[in-house]
Design a protein around this motif. Structure first.
Motif, PDB file in Angstrom:
ATOM      1  N   TYR A  18       0.471  -1.270   0.096  1.00 48.56           N
ATOM      2  CA  TYR A  18       0.093   0.092  -0.204  1.00 48.56           C
ATOM      3  C   TYR A  18       0.926   1.142  -0.149  1.00 48.56           C
ATOM      4  CZ  TYR A  18      -3.849  -3.123   1.918  1.00 48.56           C
ATOM      5  OH  TYR A  18      -4.295  -4.384   1.854  1.00 48.56           O
ATOM      6  N   ALA A  19       2.349   1.176   0.612  1.00 50.61           N
ATOM      7  CA  ALA A  19       3.044   2.477   1.171  1.00 50.61           C
ATOM      8  C   ALA A  19       4.226   2.537  -0.175  1.00 50.61           C
ATOM      9  CB  ALA A  19       3.270   2.257   2.670  1.00 50.61           C
ATOM     10  N   GLN A  20       3.642   2.160  -1.374  1.00 43.73           N
ATOM     11  CA  GLN A  20       4.997   2.070  -2.183  1.00 43.73           C
ATOM     12  C   GLN A  20       3.774   2.047  -3.544  1.00 43.73           C
ATOM     13  OE1 GLN A  20       8.075   2.177  -1.685  1.00 43.73           O
ATOM     14  NE2 GLN A  20       7.939   0.807   0.475  1.00 43.73           N
ATOM     15  N   ALA A  21       4.848   2.111  -4.417  1.00 43.59           N
ATOM     16  CA  ALA A  21       4.728   2.356  -6.233  1.00 43.59           C
ATOM     17  C   ALA A  21       3.676   1.052  -6.474  1.00 43.59           C
ATOM     18  CB  ALA A  21       5.732   2.673  -7.184  1.00 43.59           C
ATOM     19  N   TRP A  22       2.660   1.123  -6.910  1.00 48.16           N
ATOM     20  CA  TRP A  22       0.658   0.680  -6.887  1.00 48.16           C
ATOM     21  C   TRP A  22       1.695  -0.584  -7.966  1.00 48.16           C
ATOM     22  CZ3 TRP A  22      -4.432   2.065  -5.361  1.00 48.16           C
ATOM     23  CH2 TRP A  22      -4.454   2.066  -3.590  1.00 48.16           C
ATOM     24  N   GLY A  23       1.916  -0.669  -9.654  1.00 46.10           N
ATOM     25  CA  GLY A  23       2.269  -1.108 -10.209  1.00 46.10           C
ATOM     26  C   GLY A  23       1.168  -0.971 -11.372  1.00 46.10           C
ATOM     27  N   PHE A  24       0.313   0.080 -11.044  1.00 49.20           N
ATOM     28  CA  PHE A  24      -0.364   0.949 -11.873  1.00 49.20           C
ATOM     29  C   PHE A  24      -0.839   2.125 -11.500  1.00 49.20           C
ATOM     30  CE2 PHE A  24      -3.334  -1.316  -9.062  1.00 49.20           C
ATOM     31  CZ  PHE A  24      -4.439   0.005  -8.664  1.00 49.20           C
ATOM     32  N   THR A  25      -1.237   2.948 -12.183  1.00 43.34           N
ATOM     33  CA  THR A  25      -2.387   4.374 -11.515  1.00 43.34           C
ATOM     34  C   THR A  25      -3.513   4.100 -11.691  1.00 43.34           C
ATOM     35  OG1 THR A  25      -2.638   4.687 -13.572  1.00 43.34           O
ATOM     36  CG2 THR A  25      -0.098   5.607 -12.488  1.00 43.34           C
TER      37      THR A  25
END
Length: 288
Positions: free
Chosen positions: A208-215
């Motif tokens: 949750y607290a990092q880049a999700w891998g999509f927007t």
């Protein structure tokens, strides 16, 4: 189990050398399918109020334990986006071509991941009390306890060292009432899940607290956001932020609800999915 709750089937999948534990409610072969993305922590087993509400609307429910939960193999370093590939395998196992993706709390981002990254299989998405991406706004404003998630921004080791969060800070009386009543099954699952699979909680929080891998901008299906105005676990500002980012979304704010009691809205969210599938409502039509 209540008499009006259909039986469920559970399967164990081998996905590239990993195990995924998945579940599906009994339904006719042509029943529309909803994939339920569980919160943090949960086992991934189907919850009676979810299955009952779906069955009354002719829906099948599919669920699975994210890595480290409920018999699914750990996958340290997973992102929110990782859910899409796992769910594709789960849908294949149950012979489901297309589905709506519904997530509660920490399940919300994973539901959006599937909607974004499985566009040919997604019909719609629902995020109930769900998180928004970490970047771009004051993510922790209004959270009763954000120390665990803050530690997760520093990586898995830092989050694993943080052990003094009981997970219920921010609950309000309507939440406790819901857990004593219709949503008791959620509490009965969450407590043992947190104790049995602490790695799942750690890996969820880091994801949750990092880049999700999509927007969220990649989600091209209609999305319903539902949030409690008294939620101090995941404040309603998260759904407002998602409303800004998603191309086709609407927000139903329930002012008196907290983080758990907002789940009383699930039957109406299922109604929205049924009406959407039937073409009875346009995705841009505001809810009452």
């Amino acid at each position: 189990m209540d008499a009006d709750v259909p039986a469920t089937t559970s399967v164990t999948l081998d996905v590239a050398g990993r195990t995924l534990r998945a579940h599906a409610s009994a339904a006719p072969p042509d029943a529309p399918t909803v994939v339920w993305h569980h919160g943090t922590p949960q086992s991934g087993a189907l919850l009676a109020p979810v299955v009952a509400a779906a069955a009354r609307r002719g829906l099948r429910v599919v669920s699975y334990g994210r890595p480290s939960y409920g018999g699914s193999t750990p996958a340290p370093g997973r992102t929110v986006a990782s859910a899409a590939d796992d769910v594709a395998h789960v849908l294949d196992a149950f012979g489901v071509e297309r589905a709506a993706f519904v997530g509660a709390s920490g399940g919300g981002p994973h539901a959006l991941a599937c909607a974004a990254l499985l566009p040919e299989r997604a019909t719609a998405a629902v995020s109930i009390a769900g998180l928004a991406p970490f970047e771009g706004f004051d993510w922790s404003a209004g959270m009763a306890s954000d120390a665990a998630l803050r530690s997760a921004t520093r990586g898995r080791e830092a989050r694993a060292a943080h052990t003094d969060d009981d997970g219920v800070a921010g609950f309000v009386e309507p939440d406790w009432a819901a857990l004593r009543g219709a949503w008791g099954a959620l509490g009965a699952d969450a407590g043992p899940a947190g104790e049995a699979w602490p790695d799942g909680v750690v890996d969820d929080d880091v994801a949750y607290a990092q880049a999700w891998g999509f927007t969220p901008q990649e989600v091209r299906v209609p999305v319903l956001l539902v949030h409690g105005g008294r939620d101090a676990v995941v404040p309603a500002s998260h759904s407002r932020r998602l409303l800004e980012l998603l191309p086709d979304a609407q927000l139903w704010l329930r002012p008196r609800d907290g983080h758990v009691s907002v789940l009383h809205a699930l039957p109406v969210a299922f109604d929205w999915l049924v009406d959407l599938a039937a073409g009875a409502v346009r995705s841009s039509t505001p809810l009452p």
